[in-house]
Design a protein around this motif. Structure first.
Motif, PDB file in Angstrom:
ATOM      1  N   LEU A 315       0.631  -1.487  -0.018  1.00 45.59           N
ATOM      2  CA  LEU A 315       0.089   0.098   0.012  1.00 45.59           C
ATOM      3  C   LEU A 315       1.105   1.213  -0.171  1.00 45.59           C
ATOM      4  O   LEU A 315       1.502   1.504   1.169  1.00 45.59           O
ATOM      5  N   ARG A 331       3.947   7.425  -6.922  1.00 48.05           N
ATOM      6  CA  ARG A 331       4.165   7.380  -8.002  1.00 48.05           C
ATOM      7  C   ARG A 331       4.936   6.123  -8.903  1.00 48.05           C
ATOM      8  O   ARG A 331       4.795   5.758  -9.110  1.00 48.05           O
ATOM      9  N   VAL A 334       5.219   3.080  -7.306  1.00 52.34           N
ATOM     10  CA  VAL A 334       3.006   1.759  -7.805  1.00 52.34           C
ATOM     11  C   VAL A 334       3.702   1.904  -9.052  1.00 52.34           C
ATOM     12  O   VAL A 334       3.670   0.557  -9.331  1.00 52.34           O
ATOM     13  N   LYS A 335       4.534   2.332  -9.555  1.00 52.85           N
ATOM     14  CA  LYS A 335       4.724   2.609 -11.051  1.00 52.85           C
ATOM     15  C   LYS A 335       5.744   0.666 -11.345  1.00 52.85           C
ATOM     16  O   LYS A 335       5.346   0.422 -11.795  1.00 52.85           O
ATOM     17  N   LEU A 337       6.325  -1.409  -9.399  1.00 50.84           N
ATOM     18  CA  LEU A 337       5.829  -2.336  -8.364  1.00 50.84           C
ATOM     19  C   LEU A 337       4.513  -2.914  -9.852  1.00 50.84           C
ATOM     20  O   LEU A 337       4.238  -4.243  -9.091  1.00 50.84           O
ATOM     21  N   VAL A 338       4.302  -2.058 -10.484  1.00 51.66           N
ATOM     22  CA  VAL A 338       3.128  -2.513 -10.932  1.00 51.66           C
ATOM     23  C   VAL A 338       3.769  -3.312 -12.319  1.00 51.66           C
ATOM     24  O   VAL A 338       3.652  -4.522 -12.690  1.00 51.66           O
ATOM     25  N   LYS A 339       5.277  -2.168 -12.526  1.00 49.77           N
ATOM     26  CA  LYS A 339       5.989  -3.290 -13.800  1.00 49.77           C
ATOM     27  C   LYS A 339       6.796  -4.785 -13.065  1.00 49.77           C
ATOM     28  O   LYS A 339       6.689  -4.967 -14.292  1.00 49.77           O
ATOM     29  N   VAL A 344      -0.495  -3.656  -5.131  1.00 55.32           N
ATOM     30  CA  VAL A 344      -0.244  -2.605  -4.984  1.00 55.32           C
ATOM     31  C   VAL A 344      -1.613  -2.075  -5.162  1.00 55.32           C
ATOM     32  O   VAL A 344      -2.308  -1.332  -5.945  1.00 55.32           O
ATOM     33  N   SER A 345      -1.347  -1.024  -4.020  1.00 54.42           N
ATOM     34  CA  SER A 345      -2.656   0.069  -3.784  1.00 54.42           C
ATOM     35  C   SER A 345      -1.723   1.145  -3.324  1.00 54.42           C
ATOM     36  O   SER A 345      -1.183   1.222  -2.929  1.00 54.42           O
ATOM     37  N   TYR A 346      -2.661   1.601  -4.190  1.00 53.91           N
ATOM     38  CA  TYR A 346      -2.237   3.920  -4.151  1.00 53.91           C
ATOM     39  C   TYR A 346      -2.749   4.543  -4.728  1.00 53.91           C
ATOM     40  O   TYR A 346      -3.857   4.883  -4.662  1.00 53.91           O
TER      41      TYR A 346
ATOM     42  N   TYR B  42      -5.102  -4.714 -11.919  1.00 56.59           N
ATOM     43  CA  TYR B  42      -5.430  -3.743 -11.211  1.00 56.59           C
ATOM     44  C   TYR B  42      -7.233  -2.469 -11.459  1.00 56.59           C
ATOM     45  O   TYR B  42      -6.944  -2.596 -12.769  1.00 56.59           O
ATOM     46  N   SER B  60      -6.708  -4.881  -6.184  1.00 56.41           N
ATOM     47  CA  SER B  60      -5.008  -3.642  -6.072  1.00 56.41           C
ATOM     48  C   SER B  60      -5.474  -2.210  -6.748  1.00 56.41           C
ATOM     49  O   SER B  60      -6.549  -2.906  -7.537  1.00 56.41           O
ATOM     50  N   VAL B  61      -6.415  -1.899  -5.903  1.00 58.05           N
ATOM     51  CA  VAL B  61      -6.381   0.002  -7.076  1.00 58.05           C
ATOM     52  C   VAL B  61      -5.511   0.755  -6.766  1.00 58.05           C
ATOM     53  O   VAL B  61      -4.749   1.462  -5.859  1.00 58.05           O
ATOM     54  N   TYR B  73       1.528   4.319 -16.529  1.00 61.69           N
ATOM     55  CA  TYR B  73       1.948   3.305 -15.563  1.00 61.69           C
ATOM     56  C   TYR B  73       1.929   2.381 -15.747  1.00 61.69           C
ATOM     57  O   TYR B  73       2.746   1.145 -15.526  1.00 61.69           O
ATOM     58  N   PHE B  78       0.467  -5.041 -21.624  1.00 60.40           N
ATOM     59  CA  PHE B  78       0.793  -5.369 -20.364  1.00 60.40           C
ATOM     60  C   PHE B  78      -0.204  -5.689 -19.823  1.00 60.40           C
ATOM     61  O   PHE B  78       0.204  -6.989 -19.263  1.00 60.40           O
TER      62      PHE B  78
END
Lengths: 377, 199
Positions: A315, A331, A334-335, A337-339, A344-346, B42, B60-61, B73, B78
């Protein structure tokens, strides 16, 4: 632990000290043969030992995160708004550990403790420790407490960096990380602020190359200026305007260099209080730990690679008016982690308190924390 | 889960796939897809209250708006699917969003209300007023729906953008597909679901 305090308070707490008799190899190349860590715990460790969460402190924080040391303490621990029965870090559910980091000045081994080898105070000779070193020392504390896996590691600012580092250094020993108002590395501007703070301390004639205790003085002026500067960067323009505006302390200008405006008075008061409780060498060391933090470095500069192996869920939270650790920095985390396709929540919380918002009981912020924590079993 | 549109979306989505939900709201759909299709992915949501609900559901949001967020992002291809339910018409540039959806995902799924639905035509054509209905509940001056279109309009746009429509379902306002919807979708259908990809 019944007490006269609010029913949501953990009440009276007592710090404990553990002597870690294991050597710790530090990033700088030096080794600490043994060291002490001061910590507090809130709540109870369950039988399975899977309800433990670690709270990591920021630059000027310490182990006293919640509750009171004495009945007549004026203020509770620094994150009392979040820790306690029914609070986001619920002591009815979790066993919460909060420590004073290595190099600190509130009891853990640091510049103002005696080096057992030389029988003298470490002072400026205390090695510069990094976020990674801290996490390694926290792992040894976890071992001592027989906690194999953290249900969650949490921190704001420099504390958030430790939470990130945990997920990288011990990818299978952490189930959740909460990273608040942090950054994966500091910007040049941020390092610059730290450098000004350090220069203020180092150039204070009372600094004596860090051996001020030998001279029975402390570099008050330098430490004060460092704190004032820091404090300005932790607030937002908006919150300062709201809090002080251009209000005069005595209703008139003095045409001199003493305090005219309320904001000056406030800064001086904050600086004074800080000088009384904080050590200059520790301040220098903490700012270096901030500057050096860059976990992507070992992964060809690709932060997402650093997260590849982690089992942790994340988080990430930032605050709209925080310009010292801006939302852009969060961010970026987060980016990455997404990759790395991590959970992940932001959330970017609307708040005008600047960087300091992470310590404030902002209802929306506490809701986000609570909702996330509710899913941790 | 009694939302027929969500069931249709779930049927369209392959097991264990990756999904991005644009404007995920309280993440009811992502939660549903997680349990029915074991998806990962997400949600994007601007509204903090809904972000909080999503976090509560263990989804996941990412709190973000589409325009800045998508580019920031996600790398190309993806996701397997980018989904947007009842939000296309709220976008400043629906065409750009459709293109972005097909950049970040291999397939897109959208649902939106049909401006060409017969009741809307009656209200506008005979009564001379902007239609208000169950699927379009807001008054003209206070509506997030700034780019309403008919099914035909949408399909024309897809043609222009070289988007191939893979599947289409038309429902009435109780989210069921009746005989009339099938007979003349742009007249009798109130809500449409489209699955599409780059042509």
């Amino acid at each position: 632990m019944t007490n006269k305090f609010n029913k949501n308070s953990v009440g009276i707490v007592e710090p404990k000290t553990v002597e870690i008799k294991q050597s710790l190899k530090l990033d700088c190349g030096k080794t600490l043969d043994n060291f002490s860590l001061v910590y507090e715990t809130y709540g109870k460790l369950n039988e399975k030992k899977n309800n433990a969460i670690l709270i990591c402190h920021a630059l000027s924080g310490d182990h006293h995160a919640a509750g009171y040391h004495k009945e007549d303490d004026k203020k509770p621990g620094w994150w009392d708004s979040c820790i306690g029965p029914g609070k986001p870090f619920d002591t009815n559910k979790f066993f919460i550990v909060s420590l004073n980091n290595l190099g600190g000045c509130q009891g853990s081994t640091g510049p103002n403790t005696i080096d057992k080898k030389t029988k003298k105070e470490y002072g400026p000779d205390f090695p510069i420790v990094t976020v990674k070193d801290w996490v390694n020392s926290q792992k040894l504390l976890a071992d001592f407490l027989e906690i194999d896996i953290w249900a969650c590691v949490i921190g704001g600012s420099l504390g958030g960096m430790q939470a990130l580092q945990w997920s990288i250094s011990y990818p299978n020993k952490i189930k959740n990380s909460i990273v608040v108002a942090a950054a994966a590395k500091l910007s040049a501007q941020n390092i610059a602020f730290n450098e000004v703070a350090r220069q203020a301390i180092i150039t204070d004639p009372d600094f004596h190359d860090g051996r001020y205790n030998n001279f029975g003085v402390i570099p008050k002026r330098g430490l004060s200026i460092a704190r004032m500067l820091g404090h300005i960067t932790y607030l937002s323009d908006d919150s300062m305007r709201q809090k002080f505006g251009r209000d005069l302390r005595e209703g008139k200008l003095h045409f001199g260099y003493d305090v005219d405006f309320q904001v000056e008075s406030y800064l001086r008061y904050q600086a004074q209080a800080f000088v009384e409780r904080f050590d200059a060498n520790t301040y220098l060391l903490m700012t270096k730990a901030l500057d050096y933090f860059d976990p992507a470095e070992e992964f060809e500069g690709d932060l997402s690679k650093a997260f590849e192996k982690t089992d942790s869920k994340f988080l990430v939270i930032s605050f709209t008016s925080d310009w010292r650790f801006s939302s852009t920095k969060s961010r970026e985390i987060v980016k990455s982690l997404v990759k790395a396709r991590k959970k992940v929540s932001y959330s970017e919380i609307e708040a005008n308190q600047g960087h300091d918002a992470f310590l404030m009981p902002i209802p929306q912020y506490l809701d986000v924390l609570k909702n996330f924590m509710d899913n941790i079993n | 889960m009694d939302r027929k549109d969500f069931k249709i979306i779930s049927n369209w989505i392959k097991k264990d796939s990756t999904v991005l939900d644009l404007g995920c709201g309280d993440s009811t759909l992502l939660d549903f897809l997680t349990s029915t299709k074991n998806i990962t992915g997400y949600g994007f949501e601007k509204d903090l209250e809904k972000v909080k609900e999503s976090i509560k559901k263990n989804i996941s949001v990412i709190q973000s708006d589409f325009y800045t967020g998508l580019g920031e992002y996600f790398e190309s291809s993806f996701f397997d699917y980018a989904v947007m339910t009842h939000a296309l018409q709220e976008n400043k540039n629906p065409d750009k969003i459709l293109k972005e959806m097909l950049r970040v995902a291999n397939e897109g799924i959208v649902t939106f209300p049909n401006m060409g639905f017969w009741k809307n035509r009656v209200e506008l054509g005979f009564l001379g007023r902007m239609p208000i209905s169950k699927s379009l509940p807001n008054k003209w001056f206070d509506t997030p729906n700034i780019h309403l279109c008919t099914f035909k309009d949408f399909e024309d746009l897809c043609k222009d953008l070289e988007i191939k429509i893979l599947e289409k379902k038309v429902l009435d306002n109780s989210y069921s597909s009746n005989f009339l919807c099938k007979l003349s979708p742009n007249f009798f259908g109130e809500i449409a679901l489209y699955r599409f990809k780059k042509d």
